[in-house]
Every structure is written in C-alpha cells, then in structure tokens.
Design a protein around this motif. Structure first.
Motif, PDB file in Angstrom:
ATOM      1  N   PRO A 150      12.623 -32.205 -24.885  1.00 15.43           N
ATOM      2  CA  PRO A 150      12.186 -32.898 -23.663  1.00 15.43           C
ATOM      3  C   PRO A 150      11.023 -32.165 -22.986  1.00 15.43           C
ATOM      4  N   VAL A 151       9.845 -32.308 -23.513  1.00 11.80           N
ATOM      5  CA  VAL A 151       8.671 -31.579 -23.026  1.00 11.80           C
ATOM      6  C   VAL A 151       7.949 -32.410 -21.981  1.00 11.80           C
ATOM      7  N   ILE A 152       7.590 -31.783 -20.870  1.00 11.59           N
ATOM      8  CA  ILE A 152       6.843 -32.478 -19.814  1.00 11.59           C
ATOM      9  C   ILE A 152       5.455 -31.867 -19.586  1.00 11.59           C
ATOM     10  N   GLY A 153       5.130 -30.815 -20.325  1.00  6.43           N
ATOM     11  CA  GLY A 153       3.814 -30.196 -20.143  1.00  6.43           C
ATOM     12  C   GLY A 153       3.617 -29.038 -21.092  1.00  6.43           C
ATOM     13  N   PHE A 154       2.539 -28.281 -20.870  1.00 10.91           N
ATOM     14  CA  PHE A 154       2.248 -27.143 -21.740  1.00 10.91           C
ATOM     15  C   PHE A 154       1.600 -26.044 -20.912  1.00 10.91           C
ATOM     16  N   ALA A 155       1.618 -24.850 -21.495  1.00  8.39           N
ATOM     17  CA  ALA A 155       0.950 -23.702 -20.896  1.00  8.39           C
ATOM     18  C   ALA A 155       0.237 -22.942 -22.014  1.00  8.39           C
ATOM     19  N   ILE A 156      -1.021 -22.572 -21.768  1.00  7.79           N
ATOM     20  CA  ILE A 156      -1.838 -21.885 -22.768  1.00  7.79           C
ATOM     21  C   ILE A 156      -2.307 -20.561 -22.187  1.00  7.79           C
ATOM     22  N   THR A 157      -2.164 -19.528 -22.977  1.00  6.38           N
ATOM     23  CA  THR A 157      -2.665 -18.209 -22.616  1.00  6.38           C
ATOM     24  C   THR A 157      -3.845 -17.871 -23.520  1.00  6.38           C
ATOM     25  N   LYS A 186      -9.924 -10.506 -27.510  1.00  9.15           N
ATOM     26  CA  LYS A 186      -9.364  -9.401 -28.273  1.00  9.15           C
ATOM     27  C   LYS A 186      -9.806  -8.066 -27.650  1.00  9.15           C
ATOM     28  N   ASP A 187      -8.882  -7.161 -27.537  1.00  5.15           N
ATOM     29  CA  ASP A 187      -9.132  -5.816 -26.985  1.00  5.15           C
ATOM     30  C   ASP A 187      -9.519  -5.863 -25.506  1.00  5.15           C
ATOM     31  N   VAL A 188      -9.171  -6.945 -24.823  1.00  3.20           N
ATOM     32  CA  VAL A 188      -9.440  -7.058 -23.384  1.00  3.20           C
ATOM     33  C   VAL A 188      -8.132  -7.469 -22.704  1.00  3.20           C
ATOM     34  N   ARG A 189      -7.779  -6.807 -21.607  1.00  2.00           N
ATOM     35  CA  ARG A 189      -6.511  -7.077 -20.935  1.00  2.00           C
ATOM     36  C   ARG A 189      -6.546  -8.336 -20.083  1.00  2.00           C
ATOM     37  N   MET A 190      -7.717  -8.812 -19.690  1.00  2.00           N
ATOM     38  CA  MET A 190      -7.800  -9.984 -18.824  1.00  2.00           C
ATOM     39  C   MET A 190      -7.383 -11.244 -19.578  1.00  2.00           C
ATOM     40  N   LEU A 191      -6.573 -12.088 -18.909  1.00  2.00           N
ATOM     41  CA  LEU A 191      -6.062 -13.319 -19.506  1.00  2.00           C
ATOM     42  C   LEU A 191      -6.557 -14.527 -18.725  1.00  2.00           C
ATOM     43  N   ARG A 192      -6.610 -15.659 -19.426  1.00  2.00           N
ATOM     44  CA  ARG A 192      -6.817 -16.950 -18.769  1.00  2.00           C
ATOM     45  C   ARG A 192      -5.586 -17.798 -19.038  1.00  2.00           C
ATOM     46  N   PHE A 193      -4.994 -18.297 -17.946  1.00  2.00           N
ATOM     47  CA  PHE A 193      -3.762 -19.072 -18.052  1.00  2.00           C
ATOM     48  C   PHE A 193      -4.055 -20.521 -17.680  1.00  2.00           C
ATOM     49  N   ILE A 194      -3.759 -21.437 -18.593  1.00  2.00           N
ATOM     50  CA  ILE A 194      -3.970 -22.882 -18.380  1.00  2.00           C
ATOM     51  C   ILE A 194      -2.609 -23.557 -18.450  1.00  2.00           C
ATOM     52  N   GLN A 195      -2.286 -24.330 -17.409  1.00  2.91           N
ATOM     53  CA  GLN A 195      -0.997 -25.012 -17.371  1.00  2.91           C
ATOM     54  C   GLN A 195      -1.168 -26.436 -16.883  1.00  2.91           C
TER      55      GLN A 195
END
Length: 217
Positions: A49-56, A60-69
């Motif tokens: 029962p999926v209502i959405g997604f989240a992408i990280t 590479k070799d960088v600690r900063m992330l982008r989070f898409i939800q």
C-alpha cells in the motif's frame, strides 16, 4: 494536498518510522542521463500500500545529501536536476505508506557524462537531422529530374512534328505549280491565260492607185 501530508508526516514523526512489512523498491535504474540532469525509475512489489516515495541523492565522497519526498502519487519515476558534469552520485529510493517508510533500496551509483560527451551527443543528433534533410532533398531532386525529362520529351515531339510539316511544304508548292500548268490553253501550252495577240501590220508604204478626173467642155 501533497505538501500538507508531508508536513503532517514530519510532525508526527511518521516519516522516520520504518515499516518492516513494507518492502523497499526494486529495479532502481537511471535513464535520460545527461551532464546536468537524469531520471531515476523503480518498481514496487505487488500488494504494497504505497502512497509516495522518498529519494536520497548524494555525491560520492561528499557528506551533503539531497532529500526528495512526494506523497499522494503513484508515479514510479523522479527527475534529478542541478547535477554536475563528470560527477559520481549515489541514489536510494524508499516507499512511503500510511504506516511509515520502507527500508532504502540497494544503492544505485551512476556518473554524469562530460560536457564534451554531451556536445558529441548533440552533434550526433544534428548529423541524423542532416541525413534526414539530405534524404528529403534527394527525393525532391528526383521529382525535379523526372519533370524535366517529361518536358524534354514534349519539346522533342513538338520539334519533330514541326520538321515534318516544314518538309511537306515544298511538295505542296510543286503540286500547286503542276495543277496551274495543266490549266493552260492547248494552243499555247507554254503560256497561261495571258497570251500575246499578233495584229497585221499597217503598210503605209503601199502604192496607191492613181485617180483620173474627166472634165467635159
């Protein structure tokens, strides 16, 4: 509606809860890869029962992330933008349900192409367009050549008919002259309707007879 659900999930801490019964996305892949953008796609196991997604998204070799939800959606793809050329990236995808999020998918690593490769791709597309244009021009040239050949045939036929008419004109003139000579009188076969007449000459030098006059006394 989508933004409201995201805030609600964050407020109640649902987004941080991992639903053990929810399987992570599978068949995660990258398509439409370019120097500064890409698209990630995935599949969802049946009966989830999926209502959405989240992408990280992470360099590479960088600690900063982008989070898409995103929630309240059934889409199975997401665009990645503002990427750097010739750079390695790592992507994880999670499914979202009303009970929480799934474990992350297997990490997907990809590398964006260089600007030169992008230009080469554009050049390849341009060459394909040039090839299509050349084919169209070749077809147009064939049509023009066929039309010119047809016109040349018509002109040649007209010239032939004109030569035949010109060749027949002297024969017609000879026939007319022959018919005119046959209409001449038999007394003057070489003459026409106009003939010279010979009149007797008036002899003024002819001797006159003397006249005698008798007078009575």
């Amino acid at each position: 509606m989508g933004t409201f659900v995201v805030l609600l999930l964050s407020l109640f801490g649902v987004s941080s809860v991992v639903a053990d019964s929810l399987a992570p996305p599978v068949n995660v892949s990258i398509r439409d890869l370019k120097a500064n953008s890409a698209a990630v796609t995935w599949d969802i196991p049946d009966a989830d029962p999926v209502i959405g997604f989240a992408i990280t998204q992470q360099k590479k070799d960088v600690r900063m992330l982008r989070f898409i939800q995103e929630v309240n959606t059934t889409t199975r793809s997401c665009a990645l933008w503002d990427l750097e050329a010739d750079t390695d990236y790592i992507v994880h995808v999670q499914s979202i349900s009303v009970h929480g999020t799934s474990p992350p998918s297997e990490p997907l690593r990809f590398r964006t192409p260089k600007e030169s490769e992008r230009q080469a791709s554009k050049d390849e597309v341009t060459m394909e367009e040039v090839g299509q244009t050349t084919q169209l021009r070749a077809g147009e040239l064939i049509i023009i050549v066929v039309v010119l050949i047809m016109w040349a045939g018509v002109i040649a036929l007209f010239c032939r008919q004109y030569d035949i008419i010109k060749d027949n004109e002297p024969n017609n003139n000879k026939d007319k002259a022959k018919n005119s000579s046959e209409c001449s009188t038999p007394e003057h076969p070489t003459g026409g309707l106009l003939r010279s007449k010979q009149f007797p000459k008036n002899n003024t030098n002819a001797k006159r007879s003397p006249s005698v006059t008798i007078i009575e006394v």
